[in-house]
Design an enzyme around this catalytic site. Sequence first.
Site, short mmCIF file in Angstrom:
data_model
loop_
_atom_site.label_atom_id
_atom_site.label_comp_id
_atom_site.label_asym_id
_atom_site.label_seq_id
_atom_site.Cartn_x
_atom_site.Cartn_y
_atom_site.Cartn_z
N CYS A 311 36.56 20.13 -21.95
CA CYS A 311 36.70 18.74 -22.42
C CYS A 311 35.53 18.38 -23.33
CB CYS A 311 36.76 17.79 -21.23
SG CYS A 311 36.89 16.05 -21.66
N TRP A 314 36.01 20.17 -26.57
CA TRP A 314 37.08 19.53 -27.34
C TRP A 314 36.53 18.40 -28.21
CZ3 TRP A 314 38.92 14.52 -27.61
CH2 TRP A 314 40.14 14.34 -28.26
N HIS A 315 35.55 17.69 -27.68
CA HIS A 315 34.99 16.56 -28.43
C HIS A 315 34.14 17.00 -29.61
CE1 HIS A 315 36.23 14.08 -24.97
NE2 HIS A 315 36.12 13.07 -25.79
N GLY A 316 33.57 18.16 -29.58
CA GLY A 316 32.76 18.59 -30.71
C GLY A 316 32.19 19.97 -30.52
N PHE A 462 36.03 13.68 -34.33
CA PHE A 462 36.69 14.56 -33.38
C PHE A 462 38.09 14.94 -33.83
CE2 PHE A 462 34.03 11.47 -30.91
CZ PHE A 462 32.94 12.27 -30.88
#
Length: 462
Positions: A311, A314-316, A462
Amino acid sequence: MVFSSVTFLFYFLPAFLLLYYVLPWKNSVLLVASLLFYAWGEPRFVPLLMASALLNYGFGVAIARAGERRKLVLGLGVTANLGMLGYYKYAGFFTSIAGQLTGNDFAIPAIVLPLGISFFVFQGISYLVDVYRGDVDPQKSFWNFAMYKAMFPQLIAGPIVRYRQIAADVDHREVTAQRLWQGVRQFMLGLAQKVLVANTVAQAADALWQAGPANLSTAGAWLAVACYTIQILYDFAGYSNMALGIGHMIGFTYPPNFNRPYSAVSVTDFWRRWHISLSSWFRDYLYIPLGGNRHGALRTYVNLALVFLLCGLWHGAAWTFVLWGAWHGALLVLERGFLGAWLERLPRSVAQAWTLLMVMLGWVLFRAPDVPTALQMLHTMFIPTAGGEQVHQWRIDVGAVQWTALVIGALLAAWRLPDATAPAQPARWKLAVQLPLALAAFVLCSASLASGTYNPFIYFRF
């Protein structure tokens, strides 16, 4: 183009709605408008968006026809989606890691991140998995599927709309006066959250963070984190509310994305309320397939930690995001172990304060440009200091307007408010109150945007 812009509010949205309501080809109007919306900011990536639509449409049909090889076809489709995301978002990050591990000076590819790719890739994966599970039939029309993939209200920053959530609306939907008003009301709420709170607090947050933790006092560091805490909530929740509002205006029901997350009494509770479409996606398509909590405590802890590491990633593509995910994963593991029972015994206000503190510490990692800066900010927050050699005068950046937005935003975030998405027909007295408030919010937001007010959008990253 963002929703909180003069171009969108006064040109794009009115023209789109007029054509959408007048012309009979609803899906075609929505698809063309969505591609135009996307091309406004990233014209070179429109072919990529359509390639993603074609790829997932084709794999969806193939999965339905593959018989005993359905699992293999699903694996190929998911791999293709992840390959697209991996190339554009993580190639540079993993090349850098490989260089550090091997001691080689690899050339880091300069790849521009397409807008919304994290959202429309996850959208495609959920579609393929749902077709494989038999939860939804594959869409027969590529035109309709492309419309679903490109829908501009949710394209750039979500919520992550699964195909099965709006499958019935793709072929037939109605817009009643009641639903139109519901959409307008929610859009105005989101616009006010974004423009009047997030944008105002962002001026102080960005100035304080740009000063650097070495030049901030302890009070200034805490204020920087508090401002960012309010900014990111109202920035993202405001955009989500605008997306849901536009969805109602055109007959779609998008899933809710926020439910007062700062009123949470545990980190587990926080993730039931924050970015709901993402947390539920990870739950349904990763955590549960990994075994969830069905194979003992140790396996549950490993699954939670892995899900939140991914997670964060996924954001960066940066170590700060990985550590942010690890921080939340560790807190969730602790709550599964003993911390959750301890929090349940505390007064609600104390549990809420503890949870908010943990979330704010995580936002330090999320906001910092690199890990050393994050650690230095945490050091400044907890080791009393008056600032470095060039002490930053934070009172210059945080004036009466910023303080007002910060305090009002904090109070509204913590208090229980009426559900803005409730579908019930408002009573006459409620309508008499809501309509002037909506108009006043629109006038204030329009005046603010017309004056060239600071208008960043965090989730473009994102």
